[in-house]
Scaffold this motif. Structure first.
Motif, PDB file in Angstrom:
ATOM      1  N   SER A 152      -7.696  -3.304  23.666  1.00  0.00           N
ATOM      2  CA  SER A 152      -7.791  -4.517  24.472  1.00  0.00           C
ATOM      3  C   SER A 152      -9.178  -5.170  24.342  1.00  0.00           C
ATOM      4  O   SER A 152     -10.209  -4.508  24.469  1.00  0.00           O
ATOM      5  CB  SER A 152      -7.479  -4.131  25.922  1.00  0.00           C
ATOM      6  N   GLY A 153      -9.178  -6.442  24.047  1.00  0.00           N
ATOM      7  CA  GLY A 153     -10.433  -7.200  23.986  1.00  0.00           C
ATOM      8  C   GLY A 153     -11.119  -7.181  22.626  1.00  0.00           C
ATOM      9  O   GLY A 153     -12.164  -7.804  22.452  1.00  0.00           O
ATOM     10  N   PHE A 154     -10.569  -6.498  21.652  1.00  0.00           N
ATOM     11  CA  PHE A 154     -11.229  -6.456  20.344  1.00  0.00           C
ATOM     12  C   PHE A 154     -10.839  -7.636  19.464  1.00  0.00           C
ATOM     13  O   PHE A 154      -9.688  -8.069  19.468  1.00  0.00           O
ATOM     14  CB  PHE A 154     -10.921  -5.146  19.607  1.00  0.00           C
ATOM     15  N   SER A 155     -11.810  -8.109  18.717  1.00  0.00           N
ATOM     16  CA  SER A 155     -11.561  -9.228  17.798  1.00  0.00           C
ATOM     17  C   SER A 155     -10.808  -8.718  16.570  1.00  0.00           C
ATOM     18  O   SER A 155     -10.718  -7.507  16.333  1.00  0.00           O
ATOM     19  CB  SER A 155     -12.903  -9.815  17.341  1.00  0.00           C
ATOM     20  N   GLN A 156     -10.335  -9.663  15.783  1.00  0.00           N
ATOM     21  CA  GLN A 156      -9.665  -9.302  14.527  1.00  0.00           C
ATOM     22  C   GLN A 156     -10.620  -8.519  13.631  1.00  0.00           C
ATOM     23  O   GLN A 156     -10.236  -7.563  12.974  1.00  0.00           O
ATOM     24  CB  GLN A 156      -9.213 -10.561  13.792  1.00  0.00           C
ATOM     25  N   GLU A 157     -11.870  -8.960  13.633  1.00  0.00           N
ATOM     26  CA  GLU A 157     -12.860  -8.305  12.778  1.00  0.00           C
ATOM     27  C   GLU A 157     -13.040  -6.838  13.200  1.00  0.00           C
ATOM     28  O   GLU A 157     -13.065  -5.944  12.361  1.00  0.00           O
ATOM     29  CB  GLU A 157     -14.180  -9.067  12.873  1.00  0.00           C
ATOM     30  N   ASP A 158     -13.152  -6.617  14.510  1.00  0.00           N
ATOM     31  CA  ASP A 158     -13.289  -5.242  15.007  1.00  0.00           C
ATOM     32  C   ASP A 158     -12.068  -4.411  14.611  1.00  0.00           C
ATOM     33  O   ASP A 158     -12.199  -3.297  14.110  1.00  0.00           O
ATOM     34  CB  ASP A 158     -13.373  -5.233  16.549  1.00  0.00           C
ATOM     35  N   ILE A 190       3.450   1.122  14.084  1.00  0.00           N
ATOM     36  CA  ILE A 190       2.035   0.871  14.401  1.00  0.00           C
ATOM     37  C   ILE A 190       1.547  -0.357  13.614  1.00  0.00           C
ATOM     38  O   ILE A 190       0.883  -1.240  14.141  1.00  0.00           O
ATOM     39  CB  ILE A 190       1.165   2.117  14.083  1.00  0.00           C
ATOM     40  N   ARG A 191       1.945  -0.426  12.342  1.00  0.00           N
ATOM     41  CA  ARG A 191       1.520  -1.567  11.527  1.00  0.00           C
ATOM     42  C   ARG A 191       2.122  -2.865  12.086  1.00  0.00           C
ATOM     43  O   ARG A 191       1.473  -3.912  12.088  1.00  0.00           O
ATOM     44  CB  ARG A 191       1.931  -1.344  10.056  1.00  0.00           C
ATOM     45  N   ARG A 192       3.358  -2.780  12.566  1.00  0.00           N
ATOM     46  CA  ARG A 192       3.989  -3.979  13.126  1.00  0.00           C
ATOM     47  C   ARG A 192       3.256  -4.440  14.398  1.00  0.00           C
ATOM     48  O   ARG A 192       2.997  -5.621  14.584  1.00  0.00           O
ATOM     49  CB  ARG A 192       5.468  -3.699  13.424  1.00  0.00           C
ATOM     50  N   ILE A 193       2.889  -3.486  15.245  1.00  0.00           N
ATOM     51  CA  ILE A 193       2.152  -3.845  16.473  1.00  0.00           C
ATOM     52  C   ILE A 193       0.809  -4.464  16.083  1.00  0.00           C
ATOM     53  O   ILE A 193       0.360  -5.453  16.657  1.00  0.00           O
ATOM     54  CB  ILE A 193       1.919  -2.586  17.372  1.00  0.00           C
ATOM     55  N   TYR A 198      -2.840  -8.855  15.824  1.00  0.00           N
ATOM     56  CA  TYR A 198      -3.844  -9.531  14.992  1.00  0.00           C
ATOM     57  C   TYR A 198      -3.119 -10.408  13.981  1.00  0.00           C
ATOM     58  O   TYR A 198      -2.664 -11.476  14.334  1.00  0.00           O
ATOM     59  CB  TYR A 198      -4.790  -8.491  14.369  1.00  0.00           C
ATOM     60  N   ASN A 199      -2.974  -9.942  12.769  1.00  0.00           N
ATOM     61  CA  ASN A 199      -2.183 -10.714  11.793  1.00  0.00           C
ATOM     62  C   ASN A 199      -1.742  -9.784  10.663  1.00  0.00           C
ATOM     63  O   ASN A 199      -2.144  -8.617  10.601  1.00  0.00           O
ATOM     64  CB  ASN A 199      -2.969 -11.931  11.264  1.00  0.00           C
ATOM     65  N   ASN A 200      -0.951 -10.324   9.755  1.00  0.00           N
ATOM     66  CA  ASN A 200      -0.393  -9.495   8.684  1.00  0.00           C
ATOM     67  C   ASN A 200      -1.441  -8.938   7.742  1.00  0.00           C
ATOM     68  O   ASN A 200      -1.295  -7.835   7.227  1.00  0.00           O
ATOM     69  CB  ASN A 200       0.584 -10.322   7.829  1.00  0.00           C
ATOM     70  N   VAL A 206      -5.165  -2.062   7.514  1.00  0.00           N
ATOM     71  CA  VAL A 206      -5.566  -0.929   8.353  1.00  0.00           C
ATOM     72  C   VAL A 206      -4.969   0.389   7.826  1.00  0.00           C
ATOM     73  O   VAL A 206      -3.798   0.451   7.452  1.00  0.00           O
ATOM     74  CB  VAL A 206      -5.177  -1.151   9.840  1.00  0.00           C
ATOM     75  N   ARG A 207      -5.818   1.414   7.797  1.00  0.00           N
ATOM     76  CA  ARG A 207      -5.321   2.709   7.329  1.00  0.00           C
ATOM     77  C   ARG A 207      -4.757   3.493   8.501  1.00  0.00           C
ATOM     78  O   ARG A 207      -5.405   3.621   9.539  1.00  0.00           O
ATOM     79  CB  ARG A 207      -6.417   3.479   6.622  1.00  0.00           C
ATOM     80  N   ILE A 208      -3.552   3.984   8.311  1.00  0.00           N
ATOM     81  CA  ILE A 208      -2.886   4.760   9.353  1.00  0.00           C
ATOM     82  C   ILE A 208      -2.624   6.143   8.773  1.00  0.00           C
ATOM     83  O   ILE A 208      -1.859   6.292   7.811  1.00  0.00           O
ATOM     84  CB  ILE A 208      -1.562   4.089   9.794  1.00  0.00           C
ATOM     85  N   ILE A 209      -3.330   7.125   9.324  1.00  0.00           N
ATOM     86  CA  ILE A 209      -3.203   8.478   8.785  1.00  0.00           C
ATOM     87  C   ILE A 209      -2.352   9.325   9.727  1.00  0.00           C
ATOM     88  O   ILE A 209      -2.236   9.022  10.916  1.00  0.00           O
ATOM     89  CB  ILE A 209      -4.590   9.109   8.497  1.00  0.00           C
ATOM     90  N   TYR A 210      -1.768  10.369   9.189  1.00  0.00           N
ATOM     91  CA  TYR A 210      -0.863  11.215   9.977  1.00  0.00           C
ATOM     92  C   TYR A 210      -1.527  12.560  10.274  1.00  0.00           C
ATOM     93  O   TYR A 210      -2.172  13.152   9.397  1.00  0.00           O
ATOM     94  CB  TYR A 210       0.459  11.463   9.211  1.00  0.00           C
ATOM     95  N   GLY A 211      -1.350  13.043  11.496  1.00  0.00           N
ATOM     96  CA  GLY A 211      -1.856  14.370  11.850  1.00  0.00           C
ATOM     97  C   GLY A 211      -0.819  15.173  12.601  1.00  0.00           C
ATOM     98  O   GLY A 211      -0.040  14.626  13.394  1.00  0.00           O
TER      99      GLY A 211
END
Ligand code: PGA
Length: 252
Positions: A152-158, A190-193, A198-200, A206-211
Motif C-alpha cells: 500500500s502506498g508504493f509507487s510503480q518505481e518502488d 500474483i502477477r495478475r494482481i 501497477y501495469n503489465n 517482477v520476479r516471483i520466486i517459490y519457496g
C-alpha cells in the motif's frame, strides 16, 4: 526476460565460521554460473563476514529481517542502513515464520519494505496461505490481501524493485512441495494482481520466486513453470551439495 534467482534462507542456522566456510566452498563451486542470481541469507551476525568472503563474486548477501526505524532506542533491532553497511543487497520481509512467531502484520511489513527501499536494499516480500486457508479455498483472497496491504502506498518505481516470494505455509519445512501447476497458478495470480495494481510492464518484470520444500529432485519441474522465476530455499540450502544442485538445475 526475467533473470532467475536462487536464494538460500538459512534461518537460525550456522555460526559465523560455519557460514564463512560454506560460502567459501559455494563460491568455488558456482564461480562459472552467470545466468542465475545467487543469494545467501545468513543470520544478522554472519552477514558481514559472509559479505567479506563473496563481495567480488556472483553471490549476493541478504538479511532475513530488519527493523523499519533508522536508529534509536529499539533494543535488539537492526536497521536497513546497518544491513546495507554490512553488505546486504537483499532482505527477506514477512517470512511466514516472522508472521507466525513474531506477530508481523501486513502493516509492519509495509513499513519494513519502505525502509529497505529507501536504503537501496531489494525487499523479498514473502506471501503465502496456511493449510487451513487453502482448505477453506481462501488462498487467492489471502494472497491478494497480503500483496495489497503490504504494498500500500508504493509507487510503480518502488514496486518494480521488489522480488515476491510465494511460500505456501503448509509446504515450508514439511517436505510437501506445492505441485508445480499448483504453484504456477498462484504465481500467475500474483502477477495478475501486480498488473492490476501497477501495469503489465511492471508485472512482467517482477520476479516471483517459490519457496516451500524446494529440493534438487523437484526444482526443474518448478522452474519450468512460466511464472516461477526462482526459489527461496530453507533446508536444501544448508547443505552445499544440494544447494549447488539447485543453482545448476538447468544443467544437471
Ligand atoms: P524449506 O524453507 O525449503 O525448508 O521448506 C523455505 C523457507 O522457509 O524459506
Amino acid at each position: 526476460m526475467r533473470r532467475p534467482l536462487m536464494a538460500g534462507n538459512w534461518k537460525m542456522n550456522k555460526t559465523i565460521s560455519e557460514s564463512v566456510s560454506f560460502v567459501r566452498m559455494l563460491k568455488a563451486a558456482v564461480s562459472g554460473v552467470k545466468d542465475i542470481g545467487i543469494i545467501i541469507c545468513p543470520t544478522f551476525i554472519s552477514t558481514n563476514a559472509v559479505y567479506g568472503e563473496v563481495k567480488d563474486s556472483n553471490i549476493s548477501v541478504g538479511a532475513q529481517n530488519l527493523f523499519w526505524e533508522e536508529k534509536g532506542a529499539f533494543t535488539g533491532e537492526v536497521s536497513a542502513a546497518m544491513l546495507r553497511d554490512a553488505g546486504c543487497s537483499y532482505v527477506l520481509i514477512g517470512h511466514s515464520e516472522r508472521r507466525q512467531y513474531f506477530g508481523e502484520t501486513n502493516e509492519i511489513i509495509n513499513k519494513k519494505i519502505k525502509a529497505a527501499l529507501s536504503n537501496g536494499i531489494v525487499p523479498v516480500l514473502c506471501v503465502g496461505e496456511s493449510l487451513k486457508e487453502r482448505e477453506e479455498n481462501s488462498t487467492f483472497e489471502i494472497i491478494e490481501n497480503q500483496l495489497k496491504e503490504s504494498l500500500s502506498g508504493f509507487s510503480q518505481e518502488d514496486a518494480s524493485k521488489l522480488v515476491v516470494a510465494y511460500e505456501p505455509v503448509w509446504a515450508i519445512g514439511t517436505g510437501k512441495t506445492a505441485a508445480p501447476q499448483q504453484a504456477q497458478e498462484v504465481h500467475a495470480f500474483i502477477r495478475r494482481i501486480y498488473s492490476e495494481m501497477y501495469n503489465n510492464i511492471i508485472a512482467d518484470k517482477v520476479r516471483i520466486i517459490y519457496g516451500g520444500s524446494v529440493k534438487p529432485d523437484n526444482v526443474s519441474e518448478l522452474m519450468k513453470q512460466s511464472d516461477i522465476d526462482g526459489g527461496l530455499v530453507g533446508g536444501a540450502s544448508l547443505e552445499l551439495e544440494s544447494f549447488v544442485k539447485l543453482i545448476t538445475y538447468s544443467r544437471s
